[in-house]
Design an enzyme around this catalytic site. Structure first.
Site, PDB file in Angstrom:
ATOM      1  N   GLU A 176      -8.841   6.888 -10.932  1.00  0.00           N
ATOM      2  CA  GLU A 176      -8.844   5.821 -10.024  1.00  0.00           C
ATOM      3  C   GLU A 176      -9.537   5.726  -8.962  1.00  0.00           C
ATOM      4  OE1 GLU A 176      -5.669   2.900 -10.551  1.00  0.00           O
ATOM      5  OE2 GLU A 176      -4.985   3.738 -12.583  1.00  0.00           O
TER       6      GLU A 176
ATOM      7  N   GLU B  26       1.113   7.025 -12.215  1.00  0.00           N
ATOM      8  CA  GLU B  26       1.905   6.770 -10.909  1.00  0.00           C
ATOM      9  C   GLU B  26       3.380   6.457 -10.747  1.00  0.00           C
ATOM     10  OE1 GLU B  26      -0.246   3.859  -8.932  1.00  0.00           O
ATOM     11  OE2 GLU B  26      -2.207   4.533  -8.804  1.00  0.00           O
TER      12      GLU B  26
ATOM     13  N   ASN C  21      -5.395   9.148  -8.500  1.00  0.00           N
ATOM     14  CA  ASN C  21      -5.773   7.685  -8.174  1.00  0.00           C
ATOM     15  C   ASN C  21      -5.943   7.789  -6.599  1.00  0.00           C
ATOM     16  OD1 ASN C  21      -5.017   7.374 -10.923  1.00  0.00           O
ATOM     17  ND2 ASN C  21      -3.683   6.087 -10.648  1.00  0.00           N
TER      18      ASN C  21
ATOM     19  N   ARG D  87     -10.996   5.172 -19.568  1.00  0.00           N
ATOM     20  CA  ARG D  87      -9.562   5.510 -19.686  1.00  0.00           C
ATOM     21  C   ARG D  87      -8.932   4.246 -19.640  1.00  0.00           C
ATOM     22  NH1 ARG D  87      -6.131   5.733 -14.429  1.00  0.00           N
ATOM     23  NH2 ARG D  87      -4.390   6.096 -15.353  1.00  0.00           N
TER      24      ARG D  87
ATOM     25  N   HIS E  31       1.340   3.132 -18.448  1.00  0.00           N
ATOM     26  CA  HIS E  31       0.943   2.681 -17.143  1.00  0.00           C
ATOM     27  C   HIS E  31       1.977   1.582 -16.799  1.00  0.00           C
ATOM     28  CE1 HIS E  31      -2.638   2.328 -14.501  1.00  0.00           C
ATOM     29  NE2 HIS E  31      -1.785   1.361 -14.079  1.00  0.00           N
TER      30      HIS E  31
HETATM   31  C1  GBH Z   1      -3.423   1.436  -8.818  1.00  0.00           C
HETATM   32  O1  GBH Z   1      -2.255   1.658  -8.105  1.00  0.00           O
HETATM   33  C2  GBH Z   1      -2.824   1.078 -10.251  1.00  0.00           C
HETATM   34  O2  GBH Z   1      -2.698   2.147 -10.938  1.00  0.00           O
HETATM   35  C3  GBH Z   1      -3.562   0.033 -10.875  1.00  0.00           C
HETATM   36  O3  GBH Z   1      -2.742  -0.439 -11.993  1.00  0.00           O
HETATM   37  C4  GBH Z   1      -3.804  -1.147  -9.771  1.00  0.00           C
HETATM   38  O4  GBH Z   1      -4.500  -2.294 -10.350  1.00  0.00           O
HETATM   39  C5  GBH Z   1      -4.796  -0.458  -8.746  1.00  0.00           C
HETATM   40  O5  GBH Z   1      -4.060   0.618  -8.191  1.00  0.00           O
HETATM   41  C6  GBH Z   1      -5.162  -1.563  -7.839  1.00  0.00           C
HETATM   42  O6  GBH Z   1      -4.054  -1.768  -7.056  1.00  0.00           O
HETATM   43  O7  GBH Z   1       3.513   1.392   0.387  1.00  0.00           O
HETATM   44  O8  GBH Z   1       2.479  -0.820   0.994  1.00  0.00           O
HETATM   45  O9  GBH Z   1       1.168   1.158   1.523  1.00  0.00           O
HETATM   46  C7  GBH Z   1      -2.507   1.834  -6.670  1.00  0.00           C
HETATM   47  C8  GBH Z   1      -1.209   1.481  -6.299  1.00  0.00           C
HETATM   48  C9  GBH Z   1      -0.677   0.507  -4.272  1.00  0.00           C
HETATM   49  C10 GBH Z   1       0.013   2.621  -4.705  1.00  0.00           C
HETATM   50  C11 GBH Z   1      -0.296   0.591  -2.972  1.00  0.00           C
HETATM   51  C12 GBH Z   1       0.475   2.650  -3.286  1.00  0.00           C
HETATM   52  C13 GBH Z   1       1.083   1.322  -1.481  1.00  0.00           C
HETATM   53  C14 GBH Z   1       1.348   0.475  -0.822  1.00  0.00           C
HETATM   54  N1  GBH Z   1      -1.081   1.616  -5.031  1.00  0.00           N
HETATM   55  N2  GBH Z   1       0.714   1.506  -2.806  1.00  0.00           N
HETATM   56  S1  GBH Z   1       2.220   0.401   0.652  1.00  0.00           S
END
Ligand code: GBH
Length: 452
Positions: free
Chosen positions: A358, A169, A297, A79, A123
Site C-alpha cells: 500500500e 497491519e 504499507n 490486492r 484486513h
Molecule cells: C492503511 O493503513 C490501511 O491498510 C487501509 O485500510 C487504509 O484505508 C489506508 O491505510 C489509509 O488510511 O499513530 O496517529 O500517527 C494505514 C494506517 C494509519 C497506520 C495511521 C498508522 C498512524 C496514525 N495507518 N497510523 S498515528
C-alpha cells in the site's frame, strides 16, 4: 529529445489495493455474518457522521465493472481482502458457500482480464462471533481459528491465487482496537497493557499458524502486509542510517522483528516488564515460519537521527504542524520511505522478495463542471514515491512490485467517506466511478514501465 526516466525492470508488478469492508458493501447479503466493524460502526459518535461500510462502493455487485477499471489502467495485479465472516459467518464451523462464490466469481473475472489475484485474509474485519465468544485476539483460540480459515481459503482458491497475505497491519486492529488510542477503531474496547501484549502475541502466532496451514494444502506463495514504522534517516550519513536501522528493528520489536527473527526485540520485552506476553519457544518457531515475501504499507515518514546520549543510539525527530501533509491528520509527506522501507528491511532480515502493498494519499477531490478530477497533488505524491521505489530497485534491493492504495475512493474507517484515497472518484449517490488524473498518470507509468 526527452531521456527515458526511471525505467523499472521487466516484470515489475504494478497493482492496486482495496480491502473487503472498505469496498464490498452487501454486509447482510448471501449469509455473511457481522464483523467487529459492522458492530463498531453502530456505536454513536465513533465514525464520521455515523457512517458505515454497509454500502461502501457496492463492489460486491459491481466487481465486474471494477475489474474493467483495472484493465483499462493496464494494472497487472489486484490486492483485495476476503471477508472472513462471509466465509465463516460464525467465525468457524460451517462454510457459507454463497460468500465463497463471490470470491470465485471475482477470481474468474480477474483471470479473464489477465490480472493476478493477490488476497489478504484479514484486513481487520474479524467475525463478531469470535469477539463475542472469547474476546477476539485476547484468546489464543483466535489464532487457531484464523489458521483454519486460512487453510480453507488456500485449499479452495490457492491454485488460482498468485499470493496470499495473512494479516494486514497488526498495530491498527490491536493497539487501536484494544485501547490507548484517540483514533476510534473496532472493536473499540479498553483492555490492559498486559492483555494487549498477549493479543499481539496471539495475532502474530495466528499469522505463523496460517502460514503453516496454507503450506500444508497449497503451493501458493504466502507473506504478510505490515505497516512498519516508516523510518528514514534525517540525513544520509552512516551514523544516521545505522541509527535508523536500529530504530526500525526496535520499533517493530513486537511484530515484524519476531516474525522474521523468531524472537521479540529484547528492548520490547524489557520495557513491558511484568506485562510482557507469555509464550513458548514453540510459539516463536511457528511465528517465524519462513515467508515468501514481505509486504510493506508505506504512507508517512518517521524521521530518525543518531543520538549518542541515549543507550539505544537513536531518537525520532517529530514533524510539527507546518510540515507538508496530505488530507489526513497523520499523512505527512516523505517520499524517501519507498526507498528506505525496502532497503532497511532487506538489510535487517535478508528478505527474498518485498512488495509495497500500500502507498497512497487522501485528497478532498471535487469533480469539475465536466465531471473531471484534476488531482495534481496525488499525481505529485505518486510520482515522488515511485522515484523512491525506483531507487530501491536500481540499487538491487528485492522490491518486486507496488500496489497503489487505492483503486477507488472507499470507506476510510473512522473517517467514513470523508477521505478519498482513490485513483477513481466514487460518487456515493450514483456509485459512478470516474478515473482521476492520477489514474491516467498511473496507467502511463504502467504502459511505459517507467516514469517518463
Ligand atoms: C492503511 O493503513 C490501511 O491498510 C487501509 O485500510 C487504509 O484505508 C489506508 O491505510 C489509509 O488510511 O499513530 O496517529 O500517527 C494505514 C494506517 C494509519 C497506520 C495511521 C498508522 C498512524 C496514525 N495507518 N497510523 S498515528
Amino acid at each position: 529529445m526527452a531521456v527515458e526516466y526511471c525505467r523499472f525492470p521487466a516484470g515489475f508488478l504494478w497493482g492496486v489495493a482495496t480491502a473487503a469492508y472498505q469496498v464490498e458493501g452487501a454486509v447482510a447479503e448471501d449469509g455473511r455474518g457481522p464483523s467487529v466493524w459492522d458492530t463498531f460502526c453502530q456505536r454513536p459518535g465513533v465514525i464520521f457522521q455515523g457512517q458505515s461500510g454497509a454500502q461502501a462502493c457496492d463492489h460486491y455487485h459491481r466487481y465486474k465493472q471494477d475489474v474493467a477499471l483495472m484493465k483499462a489502467m493496464g494494472v497487472k495485479a489486484y490486492r483485495f481482502s476476503a471477508s472472513w465472516p462471509r466465509i465463516f459467518p460464525d467465525g468457524t464451523g460451517a462454510v457459507n458457500d454463497k460468500g465463497l462464490d463471490f470470491y470465485k466469481r471475482l477470481l474468474d473475472e480477474l483471470l479473464a482480464a489477465g490480472i493476478q489475484p493477490w488476497m489478504t485474509l484479514m484486513h481487520w474485519d474479524l467475525p463478531q462471533a469470535l469477539e463475542d465468544r472469547y474476546g477476539g485476539w485476547e484468546s489464543r483460540q483466535c489464532a487457531e481459528d484464523f489458521a483454519r480459515y486460512a487453510g480453507f481459503m488456500a485449499k479452495t482458491l490457492g491454485d488460482r491465487l498468485e499470493g496470499i497475505f495473512t494479516i494486514n497491519e497488526f498495530v491498527c486492529f490491536l493497539d487501536k482496537g484494544y485501547g490507548f488510542s484517540d483514533e476510534p477503531f473496532a472493536p473499540g474496547k479498553q483492555t490492559s497493557v498486559k492483555v494487549l501484549n498477549q493479543a499481539r502475541h496471539h495475532a502474530i502466532l495466528g499469522h505463523g499458524m496460517a502460514v503453516q496451514a496454507i503450506r500444508s494444502v497449497s503451493g501458493c506463495r504466502v507473506g504478510l502486509a505490515e505497516n512498519i514504522p516508516n523510518c528514514a534517516p534525517i540525513l544520509e550519513t552512516p551514523e544516521h542510517i545505522n541509527a535508523t536501522r536500529k530504530a526500525l528493528r526496535e520499533l517493530t520489536g513486537m511484530f515484524l522483528t519476531p516474525i522474521l527473527e523468531g524472537a521479540y526485540h529484547p528492548a520490547y520485552l524489557e520495557r513491558q516488564g511484568a506485562d510482557a506476553p507469555i509464550f513458548t519457544a514453540e510459539d516463536m518457531k511457528i511465528i517465524s515460519s519462513p515467508v515468501d515475501f514481505v509486504g510493506l504499507n508505506l504512507y508517512a515518514p518517521k524521521y530518525i537521527r543518531y543520538d549518542s546520549s541515549r543507550a539505544c543510539g537513536w531518537i525520532e525527530v517529530a514533524s510539527d504542524e507546518h510540515y507538508p501533509r496530505m488530507h489526513m491528520p497523520w499523512l505527512t509527506i516523505g517520499p524517501t520511505i519507498t526507498y528506505w522501507g525496502p532497503r532497511l528491511v532487506s538489510e535487517l532480515w535478508k528478505v527474498k522478495s518485498i512488495f509495497i502493498t500500500e502507498n497512497g494519499c487522501a485528497y478532498p477531490d471535487v469533480p469539475d463542471a465536466d465531471n473531471k478530477i484534476w488531482d495534481t497533488a496525488r499525481v505529485m505524491y505518486l510520482q515522488q514515491h515511485l522515484i523512491g521505489a525506483h531507487r530501491a530497485v536500481s540499487e538491487g534491493y528485492a522490491l518486486n512490485g507496488y500496489f497503489h492504495w487505492s483503486l477507488m475512493d472507499n470507506f476510510e474507517w473512522a473517517f467514513g467517506y470523508s477521505k478519498r484515497f482513490g485513483l477513481h472518484y466514487v460518487n456515493y449517490q450514483t456509485m459512478e466511478r470516474i478515473p482521476k488524473l492520477s489514474a491516467e498518470f498511473y496507467a502511463n507509468v504502467i504502459r511505459r514501465n517507467a516514469l517518463g
